[in-house]
Design a protein around this motif. Sequence first.
Motif, mmCIF file in Angstrom:
data_model
loop_
_atom_site.group_PDB
_atom_site.id
_atom_site.type_symbol
_atom_site.label_atom_id
_atom_site.label_comp_id
_atom_site.label_asym_id
_atom_site.label_seq_id
_atom_site.Cartn_x
_atom_site.Cartn_y
_atom_site.Cartn_z
ATOM 1 N N ASN A 79 41.757 69.197 12.576
ATOM 2 C CA ASN A 79 42.205 70.425 13.233
ATOM 3 C C ASN A 79 42.924 71.352 12.269
ATOM 4 O O ASN A 79 43.275 72.475 12.628
ATOM 5 C CB ASN A 79 43.118 70.097 14.417
ATOM 6 N N CYS A 315 40.488 64.494 20.250
ATOM 7 C CA CYS A 315 39.305 65.262 20.649
ATOM 8 C C CYS A 315 38.105 64.330 20.749
ATOM 9 O O CYS A 315 37.798 63.602 19.803
ATOM 10 C CB CYS A 315 39.045 66.363 19.624
ATOM 11 N N CYS A 329 33.373 65.495 19.369
ATOM 12 C CA CYS A 329 34.311 66.603 19.295
ATOM 13 C C CYS A 329 33.577 67.824 18.748
ATOM 14 O O CYS A 329 32.823 67.720 17.787
ATOM 15 C CB CYS A 329 35.490 66.235 18.394
ATOM 16 N N VAL A 336 39.881 68.002 24.690
ATOM 17 C CA VAL A 336 40.839 68.126 23.593
ATOM 18 C C VAL A 336 42.245 67.955 24.153
ATOM 19 O O VAL A 336 42.593 68.517 25.194
ATOM 20 C CB VAL A 336 40.738 69.498 22.899
ATOM 21 N N ASP A 347 39.345 62.933 15.854
ATOM 22 C CA ASP A 347 38.063 62.836 16.551
ATOM 23 C C ASP A 347 37.508 61.412 16.594
ATOM 24 O O ASP A 347 36.347 61.220 16.913
ATOM 25 C CB ASP A 347 37.043 63.765 15.892
#
Length: 386
Positions: A79, A315, A329, A336, A347
Motif C-alpha cells: 500500500n 486486502c 487484492c 480492504v 495482500d
Amino acid sequence: MASSSISITSGVFLVIFVWLWSSCLYANGCYTSIISFGDSLADTGNLKHLASISNQVFPVFLPPYGENFMNQTTGRCSNGRLIIDFLAERLGLPLTPPFLQDNGNNNMVTFKQGVNFAVAGATALDPSVLEPRGIVNPMTNASLGVQLAWFKQSLPSICGNESNCRDFIGRSLILVGEIGGNDYNYPILWGQPIEEVEVLVPLVVDTIISTINELIGMGAKTLVVPGNFPVGCSASYLTVCGSQNEEYDPKTGCLVRLNQFAEYHNKLLQTKLKQVRDLHPDVNIFYADYYNAAMEIYRFPYKYGFTNGALKACCGGEGRYNVDPTVQCGEVSATVCDEPDTHVSWDGIHLTEAAYRVISKNLFSTPQFNSLCSTSTSGVGLSGSL
C-alpha cells in the motif's frame, strides 16, 4: 542464521545516531546511488512497465495498491513504500527509480543516483532451469540473470567508459535481493511437496553468489544481500498449506515446516557469503537478515502497533487469514481493511508499508549497522545477528 531476535528497546539511542550518521553518508560522498536487483519485495515499477508493453494488467497495478502514494499505484506490491524506499531515505538518496520507464535519455541522468532492476514475480533461476521441473512463471521471465544483463547493457549510457563505470559501481550500495522466494513460491503454492522443492535451494543460492561475484568483478565494493522472509507466517501459505497435520509455532501461529525451509535457504546463503568474503576481503558484503527482522514483528505485533494481528491480510478475500485464492487484492470483489497500519500483511504475500518501515528500522538501526561506507573495509555491518 542468527538465533536471537533483534532488540529495538535497547537500541533507541542507536536509532537516532545511525539515522543521523547514515544521512551524512551521501553528503560525505560514500554512496552516490543504490543499485537494486530482486523481486516484488523491491520492485518500484519494472513489472508494471513490462506488462504495459504486452497489454497485461495484474491486480497489483490497481487500487488499493500504492494508496499511500496519493492514491496512485506505482507498481509496488504494497500500500506504500518498501524496504528499499526507507533505505534510500535513510541514506539521503532519492527513491530508487525502475530501470524500465518511458523517459528516454533523461533516465540516465536519474540513474546516476540509483536504478532498480528488481521485477515483481521474478525468480533467481532462469526458465530453462525451472520449466523442466514443471515450474512455470506466470508473470515474467526477468530472472536474476536477465536483470544483470540489463545492468551491463545500461552502464555505457549511465557512466560512460569502463573506468568511470567501475568508479560508479564502487561508490554505489548494491542490493542483491531479496531474490529466490518465487522459485519456491510457485511450486509450493501450486501443491508441490516441500521435499521436492528443497533441491532448488542450492541452485538458487549458487545463482545469487554467481551474480555477486560478477558484480565484484565489475567493481562493486559494498553489497547488501537479504535472506528470505519467514514464509510460514505468510497469510497465503497459511491458507494454502495449513492443515491439522501441520505443526504451528505456539507463539506466532506460523507454520514451522515452512519457516524451517526459509531458514535452510538463509543458512546456506550465509555460508556461501562467508566464502566470498574470504576471497574478497577488500569488499564489504553484508547479510541482511529479513527473517529475524520480520520474526520480531510476528512474535510481538502489539509492541509495534499491529493491533489487528500479524497473520491476517488487510486486502483480499474471506477466510481465516482474509485470503481467498480466487480473489486477489486489486480486484473489484476484494475487501480492504480500514486501518492498514495496524496490519502486518497487506495482500497475503506482501507486507504493509507500516511493516516494511519497522523491518527497515530493525535492519538498519542496530549495533552491527555502524559502517555502510564503501571506503571502509572493516567488515562490520549487516552480517551476523541482524
